[in-house]
Design a protein around this motif. Structure first.
Motif, short mmCIF file in Angstrom:
data_model
loop_
_atom_site.label_atom_id
_atom_site.label_comp_id
_atom_site.label_asym_id
_atom_site.label_seq_id
_atom_site.Cartn_x
_atom_site.Cartn_y
_atom_site.Cartn_z
N PHE A 105 7.70 -98.86 21.37
CA PHE A 105 7.17 -99.80 20.37
C PHE A 105 6.82 -101.13 21.03
CE2 PHE A 105 9.78 -97.28 17.19
CZ PHE A 105 8.69 -96.80 16.50
N ALA A 106 7.74 -101.64 21.84
CA ALA A 106 7.54 -102.95 22.46
C ALA A 106 6.34 -102.97 23.39
CB ALA A 106 8.80 -103.37 23.22
N SER A 107 6.08 -101.85 24.06
CA SER A 107 4.98 -101.82 25.02
C SER A 107 3.63 -101.50 24.39
CB SER A 107 5.28 -100.79 26.11
OG SER A 107 5.24 -99.48 25.59
N ALA A 164 9.89 -105.09 19.37
CA ALA A 164 11.03 -104.24 19.01
C ALA A 164 12.12 -104.34 20.06
CB ALA A 164 10.56 -102.79 18.88
N PHE A 165 13.35 -104.03 19.64
CA PHE A 165 14.47 -103.93 20.57
C PHE A 165 15.50 -102.98 20.00
CE2 PHE A 165 15.58 -107.41 17.77
CZ PHE A 165 16.95 -107.28 17.56
N PHE A 166 16.37 -102.49 20.86
CA PHE A 166 17.39 -101.52 20.45
C PHE A 166 18.74 -102.18 20.30
CE2 PHE A 166 20.73 -98.44 21.56
CZ PHE A 166 20.52 -97.50 20.56
N VAL A 167 19.43 -101.87 19.23
CA VAL A 167 20.80 -102.33 19.01
C VAL A 167 21.68 -101.10 18.83
CG1 VAL A 167 22.38 -103.54 17.47
CG2 VAL A 167 20.14 -104.53 17.97
N LEU A 202 1.10 -97.41 14.58
CA LEU A 202 1.18 -98.87 14.57
C LEU A 202 0.22 -99.48 15.58
CD1 LEU A 202 5.07 -99.14 14.37
CD2 LEU A 202 3.47 -100.02 12.65
N LEU A 203 0.12 -98.86 16.75
CA LEU A 203 -0.82 -99.34 17.77
C LEU A 203 -2.23 -99.39 17.22
CD1 LEU A 203 -1.02 -98.10 21.45
CD2 LEU A 203 -3.02 -97.93 19.99
N GLU A 204 -2.64 -98.31 16.56
CA GLU A 204 -4.00 -98.24 16.03
C GLU A 204 -4.18 -99.16 14.83
OE1 GLU A 204 -5.06 -94.17 15.37
OE2 GLU A 204 -4.89 -93.65 17.50
N ALA A 205 -3.15 -99.30 14.01
CA ALA A 205 -3.23 -100.18 12.85
C ALA A 205 -3.40 -101.64 13.28
CB ALA A 205 -1.98 -100.04 11.98
N ARG A 206 -2.83 -101.99 14.42
CA ARG A 206 -2.93 -103.36 14.92
C ARG A 206 -4.18 -103.58 15.77
NH1 ARG A 206 2.16 -105.64 14.13
NH2 ARG A 206 3.91 -104.20 14.05
N GLY A 207 -4.93 -102.51 16.05
CA GLY A 207 -6.11 -102.64 16.91
C GLY A 207 -5.72 -102.98 18.34
N PHE A 208 -4.59 -102.43 18.79
CA PHE A 208 -4.08 -102.70 20.14
C PHE A 208 -5.04 -102.12 21.18
CE2 PHE A 208 -0.92 -102.19 23.60
CZ PHE A 208 -0.32 -103.43 23.55
N SER A 209 -5.57 -102.97 22.05
CA SER A 209 -6.63 -102.58 22.99
C SER A 209 -6.08 -102.31 24.39
CB SER A 209 -7.67 -103.70 23.08
OG SER A 209 -7.12 -104.84 23.72
N ASP A 241 -4.81 -105.43 25.88
CA ASP A 241 -3.49 -105.79 25.36
C ASP A 241 -2.42 -104.96 26.08
OD1 ASP A 241 -4.48 -107.55 23.39
OD2 ASP A 241 -4.91 -105.87 22.07
N PHE A 242 -2.74 -103.69 26.30
CA PHE A 242 -1.81 -102.80 26.96
C PHE A 242 -1.49 -103.30 28.36
CE2 PHE A 242 0.11 -98.75 25.98
CZ PHE A 242 0.49 -98.24 27.20
N LYS A 243 -2.51 -103.77 29.05
CA LYS A 243 -2.31 -104.27 30.41
C LYS A 243 -1.38 -105.49 30.42
CE LYS A 243 -4.58 -105.95 34.56
NZ LYS A 243 -5.80 -106.50 35.16
N THR A 244 -1.45 -106.30 29.37
CA THR A 244 -0.59 -107.48 29.28
C THR A 244 0.88 -107.09 29.37
OG1 THR A 244 -2.21 -108.63 27.91
CG2 THR A 244 0.06 -109.45 27.84
#
Length: 333
Positions: free
Chosen positions: A79-81, A86-89, A186-193, A196-199
């Motif tokens: 999720f975070a990438s 996101a983070f795990f608890v 979620l990636l597609e809903a946000r339009g994650f390009s 963005d992935f490279k960031t």
């Protein structure tokens, strides 16, 4: 403590392969059942989960224990990438102070196959107390977790690959799959390009593959270029001087007309090259890429066509060149 006996010499190869194939087939059957569920009763809650997470002002908190916890940790990283903060608890640690990491603006994603994991009680109560949306990934809607959750991603029943039906195998595969499906939705809903992935993936071969060709291409005086009608001896001199194993051929308007590579020269060694022009030898429809192409896609082109160099073309004119060695240099392989 008694150590296990080394029985490697007694392993039946056929039995081992049979166990491996049976495991894969059983887990695949579970994924097929999950796929069917996602086109039926699971579709509504899945969409609602995507909308809830996208609409949250805070982060996605993933939790679980045991094998579900390991799956949750991996999913939090996915999720975070891919654009979802996101983070795990760990559910047990949440009961000893880590609940303070969760804010009222967050969304909690709790994973438990049975839905009766005792360690989840604290985080479930916390979500209800502060009205934090709770999404459950479980196989039992009537479980404690299922009843407490705002959204239940109900996983269908499936046989574990473990012959004793004890070790979580198919069940964890299904948890991982529905989590990955949620991450990609979620990636597609946000339009994650890709940029963005490279960031989030600047290092390693993945980061390198997300580099644009324009960032690494050779340009200007480094380009081996001649015009149509140029004699082969002159073209070969340019090719030798630039050291890319090729020379681009352009017309009077500077538009790409063809390319001459070491391969073209080898195929024409039976001819008297000194009496020929580039028009007689060049490949007229070379493989080209735009400067906006990602390095990963360019690498696939090189591999698919078994070539070592690509001309970078913009408005039909060669503006750069990228060699296989350039991709090796930045770690894209």
């Amino acid at each position: 403590m008694k150590q296990p006996t080394n029985t490697s010499h007694c392993v039946d190869a056929d039995a081992a392969i049979d166990a491996g194939l049976r495991t894969i087939r059983t887990e695949n059957a579970g994924l097929l059942v999950l796929e069917k569920a996602l086109t039926n009763g699971l579709s509504g809650p899945f969409v609602e989960a995507v909308r809830t997470i996208v609409g949250a002002r805070g982060r996605l908190v993933v939790t679980g224990v045991g094998k579900s916890g390991h799956i949750g940790s991996k999913l939090a990283a996915t999720f975070a990438s891919t654009g979802t903060a996101a983070f795990f608890v760990h559910a047990a640690e949440a009961n000893h102070g880590d609940l303070g990491m969760i804010s009222r603006d967050d969304v909690i994603l709790a994973i438990s196959w049975s839905g009766e994991t005792a360690e989840l009680k604290g985080i479930v109560n916390y979500s209800q107390r502060f009205r934090i949306p709770l999404i459950a990934i479980t196989s039992r809607e009537d479980s404690a977790l299922g009843r407490a959750a705002n959204i239940v991603l109900l996983l269908p029943k499936a046989d574990e690959a473990c012959p004793h039906g004890l070790a979580p195998t198919t069940s964890t595969m299904m948890q991982l799959a529905i989590g990955d499906a949620l991450a990609i939705a979620l990636l597609e809903a946000r339009g994650f390009s890709p940029s963005d992935f490279k960031t989030f993936h600047p290092g390693g071969s993945l980061g390198a593959s997300l580099t644009y060709i324009r960032e690494i291409m050779h340009r200007g005086d480094r380009l081996p270029v001649v015009t149509v009608g140029t004699s082969m001896p002159e073209a070969m001199a340019v090719q030798s001087h630039k050291r890319f194993g090729c020379v681009a051929v352009v017309d009077g308007d500077g538009k790409l007309a063809g390319i001459i590579t070491d391969g073209d020269l080898a195929r024409n060694l039976h001819r008297n090259l000194s009496q020929l022009t580039v028009d007689d030898v060049m490949t007229r429809d070379p493989k080209t890429v735009p400067p906006t192409m990602l390095v990963g896609a360019a690498m696939r082109m090189l591999e698919d066509h078994h070539i070592s160099v690509l001309l970078v073309v913009e408005d039909e004119k060669p503006v750069g060149l990228v060699h296989f060695h350039d991709l090796l240099r930045i770690g894209a392989v």
